[in-house]
Design a protein around this motif. Structure first.
Motif, short mmCIF file in Angstrom:
data_model
loop_
_atom_site.label_atom_id
_atom_site.label_comp_id
_atom_site.label_asym_id
_atom_site.label_seq_id
_atom_site.Cartn_x
_atom_site.Cartn_y
_atom_site.Cartn_z
N LYS A 291 0.74 -1.29 -0.14
CA LYS A 291 0.13 -0.03 0.02
C LYS A 291 0.94 1.19 0.06
O LYS A 291 0.68 2.25 -0.62
CB LYS A 291 -0.94 0.07 1.14
CG LYS A 291 -1.74 1.27 1.31
CD LYS A 291 -2.67 1.42 0.37
CE LYS A 291 -3.79 2.46 0.60
NZ LYS A 291 -4.92 2.60 -0.31
N SER A 292 1.86 1.42 0.82
CA SER A 292 2.79 2.42 0.97
C SER A 292 3.46 2.65 -0.50
O SER A 292 3.62 3.68 -0.86
CB SER A 292 3.82 2.01 1.91
OG SER A 292 4.82 3.08 1.89
N ARG A 293 4.09 1.63 -1.04
CA ARG A 293 4.71 1.65 -2.46
C ARG A 293 3.74 1.96 -3.60
O ARG A 293 4.12 2.84 -4.24
CB ARG A 293 5.24 0.23 -2.80
CG ARG A 293 6.20 0.02 -1.80
CD ARG A 293 7.39 0.69 -1.69
NE ARG A 293 8.19 0.76 -3.01
CZ ARG A 293 9.47 1.31 -3.14
NH1 ARG A 293 9.81 1.99 -2.33
NH2 ARG A 293 9.98 1.18 -4.41
N LYS B 239 1.03 4.18 -2.73
CA LYS B 239 1.06 5.79 -2.71
C LYS B 239 2.11 6.37 -3.36
O LYS B 239 1.93 7.43 -3.99
CB LYS B 239 0.88 5.85 -1.23
CG LYS B 239 -0.46 5.60 -0.71
CD LYS B 239 -0.59 5.94 0.75
CE LYS B 239 -2.02 5.51 1.28
NZ LYS B 239 -1.97 5.98 2.84
N LYS B 240 3.38 5.78 -3.23
CA LYS B 240 4.43 6.63 -3.93
C LYS B 240 4.70 6.08 -5.39
O LYS B 240 5.76 6.59 -5.86
CB LYS B 240 5.75 6.21 -2.75
CG LYS B 240 5.38 6.60 -1.35
CD LYS B 240 6.66 6.02 -0.69
CE LYS B 240 6.29 6.62 0.84
NZ LYS B 240 7.58 5.82 1.65
N ARG B 241 3.91 5.38 -5.71
CA ARG B 241 4.27 4.77 -7.28
C ARG B 241 5.62 4.20 -7.44
O ARG B 241 6.31 4.35 -8.48
CB ARG B 241 4.02 6.19 -8.42
CG ARG B 241 2.68 6.53 -8.14
CD ARG B 241 2.14 7.27 -9.37
NE ARG B 241 1.03 8.37 -9.50
CZ ARG B 241 -0.05 7.56 -9.31
NH1 ARG B 241 -0.35 6.18 -9.98
NH2 ARG B 241 -0.95 8.31 -9.41
N GLY B 242 6.05 3.57 -6.10
CA GLY B 242 7.19 2.56 -6.26
C GLY B 242 6.91 1.25 -6.73
O GLY B 242 6.07 0.90 -7.11
N ARG C 34 6.18 -2.47 -6.33
CA ARG C 34 4.90 -3.28 -5.60
C ARG C 34 5.36 -4.49 -5.51
O ARG C 34 6.20 -5.30 -6.05
CB ARG C 34 3.83 -3.25 -6.46
CG ARG C 34 3.39 -1.66 -6.86
CD ARG C 34 2.68 -0.83 -5.98
NE ARG C 34 1.42 -1.55 -5.54
CZ ARG C 34 0.32 -1.64 -5.91
NH1 ARG C 34 0.05 -0.97 -6.98
NH2 ARG C 34 -0.51 -2.24 -5.33
N HIS D 261 -6.41 -1.81 1.39
CA HIS D 261 -5.66 -2.17 0.39
C HIS D 261 -6.20 -3.24 -0.51
O HIS D 261 -6.56 -4.42 0.19
CB HIS D 261 -4.18 -2.41 0.59
CG HIS D 261 -3.24 -2.42 -0.60
ND1 HIS D 261 -3.03 -1.48 -1.42
CD2 HIS D 261 -2.29 -3.39 -0.64
CE1 HIS D 261 -2.16 -2.13 -2.45
NE2 HIS D 261 -1.65 -3.39 -1.73
#
Length: 96
Positions: free
Chosen positions: A24-26, A28-31, A33, A60
């Motif tokens: 979920k964090s990734r 949001k940061k478009r990193g 996955r 998520h």
């Protein structure tokens, strides 16, 4: 042996929960996955409870029906495994 089974489910649930939070964090940061395949694998091999809790807590993968239903069913299976492993007999529970 019972302690090993329960320990495995707890360990995998923590790992699955963390993976859902990380993904979920990734997102949001478009990193980069965590793949859906890996999220499913963690849930299937013992982390169903953590994956389901993570899905709800992090909001998520909640739009994907396969995740909502699949993780719920896996969580239910692992809860039943824990109950069976602990030898809990609900037929002895009295109505209040």
């Amino acid at each position: 042996m019972n302690e090993l089974i329960i320990s495995w489910i707890i360990f995998m649930s923590i790992w699955s929960f963390a993976a859902m939070g990380f993904d979920k964090s990734r997102a949001k940061k478009r990193g980069r996955r965590v793949s859906e395949k890996n999220l499913w694998l963690l849930a299937i091999i013992g982390g169903g409870i953590g994956a389901y809790i993570g899905m709800l807590l992090f909001k998520h993968k909640t739009r994907k029906t396969t995740f909502r239903i699949g993780f719920l069913l896996l969580a239910a299976v692992y809860i039943m495994v824990i109950v069976y492993t602990l030898g809990i007999d609900f037929s002895q529970v009295k109505n209040a």
